[in-house]
Design an enzyme around this catalytic site. Structure first.
Site, PDB file in Angstrom:
ATOM      1  N   SER A 144     -55.543  14.728   4.176  1.00 42.69           N
ATOM      2  CA  SER A 144     -55.464  15.885   3.298  1.00 42.69           C
ATOM      3  C   SER A 144     -54.652  15.507   2.056  1.00 42.69           C
ATOM      4  O   SER A 144     -54.999  14.545   1.371  1.00 42.69           O
ATOM      5  CB  SER A 144     -54.886  17.079   4.061  1.00 42.69           C
ATOM      6  OG  SER A 144     -55.089  18.276   3.374  1.00 42.69           O
ATOM      7  N   ASP A 288     -65.134  20.048   8.836  1.00 42.83           N
ATOM      8  CA  ASP A 288     -63.947  19.914   8.001  1.00 42.83           C
ATOM      9  C   ASP A 288     -63.875  21.003   6.926  1.00 42.83           C
ATOM     10  O   ASP A 288     -64.889  21.572   6.528  1.00 42.83           O
ATOM     11  CB  ASP A 288     -63.999  18.543   7.307  1.00 42.83           C
ATOM     12  CG  ASP A 288     -62.642  17.957   7.022  1.00 42.83           C
ATOM     13  OD1 ASP A 288     -61.706  18.709   6.753  1.00 42.83           O
ATOM     14  OD2 ASP A 288     -62.532  16.711   7.064  1.00 42.83           O
ATOM     15  N   HIS A 315     -60.512  19.622  10.094  1.00 42.17           N
ATOM     16  CA  HIS A 315     -59.566  19.018   9.174  1.00 42.17           C
ATOM     17  C   HIS A 315     -58.518  18.173   9.892  1.00 42.17           C
ATOM     18  O   HIS A 315     -57.975  17.231   9.318  1.00 42.17           O
ATOM     19  CB  HIS A 315     -58.886  20.117   8.353  1.00 42.17           C
ATOM     20  CG  HIS A 315     -58.271  19.627   7.086  1.00 42.17           C
ATOM     21  ND1 HIS A 315     -58.956  18.879   6.152  1.00 42.17           N
ATOM     22  CD2 HIS A 315     -57.010  19.784   6.583  1.00 42.17           C
ATOM     23  CE1 HIS A 315     -58.167  18.591   5.134  1.00 42.17           C
ATOM     24  NE2 HIS A 315     -56.980  19.126   5.375  1.00 42.17           N
TER      25      HIS A 315
END
Length: 341
Positions: A144, A288, A315
C-alpha cells in the site's frame, strides 16, 4: 452492531478526535506498548526538523537475504506484517519489522513538514545504512503506502537494492480513485454506494454512518476477507494505532480516493516505472482495493519484473491468501538470490 463496525467507528473516532478539518493542525498520538528487546534496535535518523529514533526489529540472520518491510498508511505500524514470522524463518529469510517516523514505537514528532515522500525516502536510506543492507542482500518490500515508498526509494537508490517487492499498490492515485469509484463502489448495494458518495461529496467524514457502511460493505470485501471475529489481533492493534497526524495529512479521510488537500493527491509515477531495472515483484489481489490489472501492467513496465496474483486475496493478501502470497514472494527472493530470476 457487529465487531467490524465497532472497530472502524473507533478508527473514525481516533481520526476526528485528534485531527481538525484543517490538515495543518498538529496532533500527538500516544500509545504505550511493551516491546521485546530481542532483535530490537532504535535507529537514530536526522531530519530537517531535528534528530529522532525509529523502531526496527530483526528476525533471523541471513547474509544474502534480508527483507526490510515498509508498512502502509501512512502512519500505520509494522504489525501489518505480524504473520511473516510464520513463513520467512522456515525459509531462512531474514526480515526486519520497521515503524516509520510518526508510527507506533518510533518517535512521533508534531511537525507536519516531515510528512513528505522525499523525507520518508531519506529516512529509509538512513535505516538501510544503519542496518548494513546493500545490493548484495537488500530486498525492500512495501505494501500500500509502503509500496509507494518502495517505488520512490527505487527511483533514487535502486543501486542499493538486490530486489524490490511492491504489494497491493498502483502507480497512480488518480487511477486508484477511478477504480474505487467505477469498479469497487458499484459492487455495493446501489443505495449504500449512493449514500457513501453523498457523504464524500459533502465531506461528511465525521458522520459515524460513513465508517459503519464501509465496515460492513467495503473492508471485509476488499481490505481483509475474513469474518469480523476472525481478524488477527495484530491487524486490530494496527488499525487502532493509526497516527492521524500522518495519515490524514497525507491520505485524507476518503476510502475512494485521496481527500482534496491531502499531500499525496495527484501522485502518479507511471512514466517512471521503466527506470526501475532491479528485479521487481508486483503483488496484487483479485479482490484488492487496487486494480490487479494495473498492477500486472506495472510488472511489465519495469525492466525486470514479475507479477504475482493472489486469487483469494484483497488488500492484505498476506492474511487472506497466504497460500499464494508467501510461496510467490519466497520464490521471488530465492530466484533473485540464486541468480535464476
Amino acid at each position: 452492531m457487529n465487531k467490524i463496525n465497532l472497530l472502524f467507528i473507533g478508527i473514525l473516532g481516533v481520526l476526528f478526535s485528534c485531527q481538525s478539518k484543517d490538515q495543518n493542525d498538529d496532533v500527538r498520538f500516544e500509545e504505550t506498548v511493551e516491546v521485546s528487546d530481542d532483535g530490537v534496535r532504535m535507529i537514530p535518523i536526522t531530519t530537517p526538523s531535528g534528530d529522532f529514533e525509529v523502531f526496527t526489529k530483526r528476525v533471523g540472520d541471513n547474509p544474502t537475504k534480508k527483507v526490510l518491510l515498509l508498512h502502509g498508511g501512512p502512519g500505520m505500524t509494522h504489525e501489518q506484517y505480524g504473520n511473516f514470522d510464520e513463513y520467512f524463518p522456515g525459509e531462512d529469510i531474514e526480515f526486519i519489522w520497521y515503524d516509520q517516523l510518526g508510527s507506533a514505537h518510533s518517535d512521533q514528532p508534531e511537525d507536519s513538514t516531515l510528512w513528505t515522500i522525499e523525507r520518508f525516502v531519506d529516512e529509509v536510506e538512513q535505516v538501510r545504512t544503519a542496518l548494513g543492507l546493500n545490493e548484495d542482500n537488500f530486498y525492500l518490500l512495501g505494501q500500500s503506502w509502503g509500496g509507494m515508498l518502495g517505488m520512490e526509494y527505487a527511483f533514487k537508490h535502486q543501486d542499493k537494492l538486490k530486489g524490490l517487492i511492491i504489494c497491493n499498490m498502483m502507480s497512480s492515485l488518480d487511477e486508484y480513485e477511478k477504480y474505487a469509484k467505477e469498479v469497487l463502489g458499484p459492487q455495493m448495494p446501489a443505495e449504500v454506494f449512493a449514500e457513501v458518495m453523498e457523504m464524500e461529496r459533502n465531506m461528511d467524514f465525521e458522520n459515524p454512518r460513513y465508517m459503519e457502511l464501509l465496515g460492513e460493505y467495503h473492508y471485509p470485501q476488499h481490505v481483509l476477507r475474513m469474518a469480523p471475529d476472525e481478524w488477527p489481533e495484530e491487524i486490530n492493534r494496527m488499525m487502532s494505532q493509526v497516527n492521524p497526524n500522518v495519515y490524514v495529512y497525507m491520505q485524507g479521510y476518503s476510502e475512494f480516493g485521496i481527500t482534496p488537500g491531502a499531500s499525496l493527491r495527484g501522485w502518479d509515477v507511471r512514466d517512471q516505472l521503466k527506470t526501475i531495472t532491479v528485479p521487481t515483484l508486483v503483488v496484487g489481489g483479485t479482490h484488492d482495493t487496487m486494480d490487479p490489472a494495473h498492477m500486472e501492467w506495472m510488472s511489465t513496465e519495469v525492466a525486470n519484473g514479475r507479477f504475482l496474483l493472489c486469487p483469494n486475496g484483497s488488500h492484505l493478501s498476506q492474511y487472506d491468501d497466504p497460500e499464494h502470497f508467501f510461496p510467490g514472494v519466497i520464490q521471488f527472493i530465492n530466484d533473485v538470490d540464486s541468480g535464476s530470476f
